[in-house]
Write an enzyme that holds these catalytic residues in place. Structure first.
Site, PDB file in Angstrom:
ATOM      1  N   ASP A 327       0.826  -1.208   0.000  1.00 27.83           N
ATOM      2  CA  ASP A 327       0.000   0.000   0.000  1.00 27.83           C
ATOM      3  C   ASP A 327       0.861   1.260   0.000  1.00 27.83           C
ATOM      4  O   ASP A 327       0.532   2.261  -0.646  1.00 27.83           O
ATOM      5  CB  ASP A 327      -0.901   0.054   1.255  1.00 27.83           C
ATOM      6  CG  ASP A 327      -1.777  -1.178   1.427  1.00 27.83           C
ATOM      7  OD1 ASP A 327      -1.354  -2.266   1.006  1.00 27.83           O
ATOM      8  OD2 ASP A 327      -2.873  -1.061   2.002  1.00 27.83           O
ATOM      9  N   GLU A 468      -6.509 -11.286  -4.317  1.00 27.39           N
ATOM     10  CA  GLU A 468      -6.145 -12.342  -3.364  1.00 27.39           C
ATOM     11  C   GLU A 468      -7.119 -13.518  -3.338  1.00 27.39           C
ATOM     12  O   GLU A 468      -6.877 -14.500  -2.645  1.00 27.39           O
ATOM     13  CB  GLU A 468      -6.038 -11.726  -1.970  1.00 27.39           C
ATOM     14  CG  GLU A 468      -4.890 -10.739  -1.861  1.00 27.39           C
ATOM     15  CD  GLU A 468      -4.855  -9.985  -0.551  1.00 27.39           C
ATOM     16  OE1 GLU A 468      -5.946  -9.718   0.009  1.00 27.39           O
ATOM     17  OE2 GLU A 468      -3.751  -9.639  -0.092  1.00 27.39           O
TER      18      GLU A 468
HETATM   19  O1  IFM Z   1      -2.420  -4.673   0.728  1.00 30.29           O
HETATM   20  C1  IFM Z   1      -3.788  -4.887   0.826  1.00 30.29           C
HETATM   21  C2  IFM Z   1      -4.168  -6.030  -0.083  1.00 30.29           C
HETATM   22  O2  IFM Z   1      -3.864  -5.733  -1.425  1.00 30.29           O
HETATM   23  C3  IFM Z   1      -5.629  -6.338   0.040  1.00 30.29           C
HETATM   24  N1  IFM Z   1      -5.975  -6.622   1.423  1.00 30.29           N
HETATM   25  C4  IFM Z   1      -5.644  -5.536   2.322  1.00 30.29           C
HETATM   26  C5  IFM Z   1      -4.175  -5.185   2.245  1.00 30.29           C
HETATM   27  C6  IFM Z   1      -3.859  -4.015   3.181  1.00 30.29           C
HETATM   28  O3  IFM Z   1      -4.523  -2.853   2.761  1.00 30.29           O
END
Ligand code: IFM
Length: 734
Positions: A327, A468
């Site tokens: 992020d 994911e």
């Molecule tokens: O980094 C992100 C991921 O891409 C998706 N789930 C949450 C994480 C933290 O914001």
């Protein structure tokens, strides 16, 4: 006129958690949730500290919440008045997000009259260890007040308690509480002092984990009495004499007085806004949402150190373990690069500092090079668990592969460093260890390359891309492209070593066989398989076999849920066997490399993937917004931009992943909103090393104006429907 203020009327116990995020104030050292002074740990108050963690037993390691020096409640004529226990006659809170000041006004019905508390507080932007609070009480009738105030070390924790021991002491008029952590015996020292504008009596009380003073006075009817409080927080990680420093901070602030401290705090915020404020004529809601997002980025920017990054939920609490994800580099970094490059450098130096951790992780999985932590805590320790989701049906932990297979994390670090080089025009970060980071990340991907017997291409198998929900896939387009970008960056570093400096050249030549690396990386970048657009449909498959997955609409898929908090991905998730994806994936790749694709391909993929995207992550909308801008579709970009910019105001973000609470602020989304406005609608980009604007404003936007920093100069950008002006204002002193 921009109000620079958000407000909330009435008290709703159900909303304590989301209000705490929305009304946060902070200064990068700590974030203070928008909770009330009288709250105890059941109402989730937190002074969340940056970069210091603790672990209890087998539970997740998480950042610390400091003992709460703001703790205060009132009694009038021997009765306590506090929310949520005693219902208020009226209650409202507000946040001035130009200056990071949180205010509450609460009135209770007290026998035959009204009793009112007015309070404001801020996390000083001038002294990053200081919090100041003003707490005024007023009664319509005369009576006896008791203000109970002090330090509450019985703090809210998700996986605590983190303090094994609390040492309470009082020295002259200062209360001190030293909280000692469980795992590493770190010490968090909080000092508190006060001033009252009325003669009163003071009594000290030490309760379990609380150090309190009771201030008693007889109030005249209709008169306002004000308590000023000073709170400082230091830890043993800050400096050797952290106790003295905490003491000194409070003493100094008290001598200066509330108004003087407030004035300096406001002046610091004004300096920030002088560069970072964005003016949008013609769309007040968008302008306010965007500047509110920028406010949140300022609140979490580490300015008290030169090597620290930002957690995925900022400083809003312990969710996501206070860990640093991709992020930071992919979503937040641009804001700092363009407004405060020293902060951008601080964020990236954290990655240089944690290179050893990344090398250890690569080694653990049997690879050379650097595999950065998916959820990075200090030292690059990967806080991500092999079981990161709890199944709602069985209560059992589910094996997830985020930690071991989301290899794109290392390329994000490389991307951040190279972006810093390009936007600052400086090689300092490369000379300070960034060059090694890039080479080590490239070595990692090189070691992962696979070639089929008889095949020509290198492939990357068994990975998770940004989406994911589909785990352990082969040739994820985003991942392969970013690995290639990493090879290209490593080649660039090796080829520009002379410009980076003799010392770096010597260091690298001593530690690496640079000719051999150059040869390997050139071969890798040339032969790495990059999924291409289908010649008929123009669609780039997200990964091998994606096209064979079940075609289903999002609403129909939702209809298959057996539980509202059920996890959509993993082995048995409802999305796993379908084309529905969690967040922008191919679209993220196309956004980063848009110049390499025709507009037709960009649009086709945008239109193909958007209806198949759940936007289950706050990182998703801005990528759709930015790519739409690059395809000259500003009105299509607009709702995605607004979704990102409003994510913390609306509080509509996902709060659960399975049974795990993931609520908090969404700085990646804030950063994404900024990028969309500046790089999307205003079209700020580099062309042959020069700053350019290629604007395409959404309907209704008449003008955008803002400043940015590029290669050490400050620029003023003014954009109207038919004209873009980028004016160099001269050298920028950060
Ligand atoms: O980094 C992100 C991921 O891409 C998706 N789930 C949450 C994480 C933290 O914001």
């Amino acid at each position: 006129m921009q109000s620079w203020s958000i407000k909330e009327e009435g008290f709703d116990q159900e909303r304590i958690s989301s209000v705490g995020n929305k009304f946060l104030v902070g200064n990068g050292y700590f974030g203070i949730r928008g909770t009330l002074q009288e709250f105890n740990k059941n109402e989730y108050p937190a002074i969340n500290l940056a970069g210091i963690y603790d672990r209890v037993g087998d539970a997740w390691r998480e950042p610390l919440n400091a003992p709460n020096g703001l703790y205060t409640y009132l009694e009038f004529n021997h009765k306590e008045y506090r929310l949520p226990e005693v219902e208020a006659f009226s209650h409202n809170i507000s946040l001035n997000y130009r200056h990071g000041i949180f205010t509450r006004t609460t009135t209770w019905n007290a026998t035959g009259s009204k009793l009112t508390v007015n309070a404001e507080r801020f996390a000083s932007m001038e002294d990053k260890h200081l919090i100041a609070m003003k707490y005024s009480v007023h009664s319509e009738v005369e009576g006896d007040f008791r203000l109970v105030t002090g330090i509450d070390a019985d703090v809210w924790d998700i996986n605590g308690p983190h303090y094994d021991e609390i040492l309470l002491s009082q020295n002259q008029d200062i209360l001190k509480s030293i909280a000692i952590t469980h795992e590493s015996k770190d010490q968090v020292c909080v000092c508190e002092s006060y001033q009252m504008d009325a003669s009163h009596q003071e009594q000290l009380v030490a309760e379990d984990r609380k150090s309190l003073r009771v201030l008693s006075f007889h109030a005249e009817a209709g008169k306002t009495y004000t308590l000023y409080k000073w709170i400082s927080v230091y830890t043993n990680k800050d400096e050797a004499n952290y106790e003295d420093a905490a003491y000194g901070t409070v003493a100094k602030a008290k001598t200066s007085g509330y108004e003087a401290v407030l004035e300096k705090h406001i002046a610091e915020w004004e300096k920030k806004w002088n560069i970072s404020e964005v003016i949008i004529d013609g769309d007040l809601e968008a302008m306010e949402a965007l500047n509110y997002s920028i406010y949140h980025l300022h609140c979490i920017a580490p300015r008290h150190t030169d090597h620290l990054s930002i957690a995925a939920r900022g400083l809003s609490g312990q969710t996501y373990k206070g860990a640093v994800f991709w992020d930071t580099e992919m979503f937040m970094l641009d804001f700092f690069l363009l407004t405060e490059p020293t902060v951008a450098k601080t964020l990236l130096k954290y990655r240089i500092d944690t290179l050893e951790g990344a090398k250890k992780k690569a080694k653990y999985y049997g690879f050379q090079g650097a595999f950065y932590a998916w959820e990075s805590q200090e030292g690059g320790y990967d806080a991500c668990s092999d079981y990161n989701v709890t199944d709602v049906f069985t209560g059992r932990q589910m094996r997830t592969y985020f930690k071991d297979k989301q290899i794109h994390i290392s390329s994000a670090v490389v991307y951040g460093i190279m972006r810093y080089v390009d936007y600052t025009g400086s090689y300092d970060l490369l000379a300070e260890g960034g060059a090694e980071v890039i080479l080590e990340c490239a070595r990692f991907y090189y070691d992962l390359l696979l070639k089929r017997i008889g095949g020509n291409y290198y492939e990357l198998h068994d990975v998770i891309g940004p989406d994911e929900y589909h785990e352990r896939v082969n040739n994820n387009a985003y991942t392969n492209k970013m690995a290639q970008y990493t090879f290209d960056s490593a080649i660039r570093v090796i080829q520009t070593l002379s410009s980076i400096g003799d010392k770096t050249k010597e260091r690298l030549s001593n530690n690496y066989d640079l000719d051999a690396l150059l040869h390997s990386f050139k071969d890798a970048t040339e032969w790495l398989y990059i999924p291409q657009a289908d010649t008929v449909t123009g669609i780039i498959q997200q990964f091998d076999g994606y096209e064979k997955l079940e075609e289903v609409g999002i609403e129909e898929l939702k209809g298959r849920l057996l539980h509202e908090k059920e996890y959509w991905g993993g082995a048995y998730g409802i999305a796993t066997h379908t084309k529905i994806i969690k967040q922008a994936d191919v679209v993220t790749m196309l956004n980063l490399f848009s110049g390499e694709y025709s507009e037709d391909i960009l649009i086709k993929n945008w239109e193909y993937y958007e209806p198949r995207t759940e936007h289950g992550s706050s990182l998703s909308a801005c990528m759709y917004a930015m790519l739409a801008c690059k395809c000259h579709m500003p009105d299509k970009a607009y709702p995605f931009f607004m979704k990102s910019a409003l994510s913390d105001i609306s509080g509509k973000g996902k709060e659960w992943a399975g049974l795990i609470y993931i609520g908090g602020t969404h700085p990646a989304s804030s950063g994404g909103a900024y990028m969309t406005a500046i790089e999307g609608f205003a079209g700020i980009h580099q062309e042959k090393g020069e700053l350019r604007a290629k604007a395409d404003l959404p309907s209704g936007w008449e003008r955008m104006a803002f400043k940015i920093v590029y290669k050490g100069d400050l620029y003023h950008v003014n954009i109207t429907k038919d004209h873009a002006e980028v004016r160099n204002l001269g050298k920028h002193m950060d």
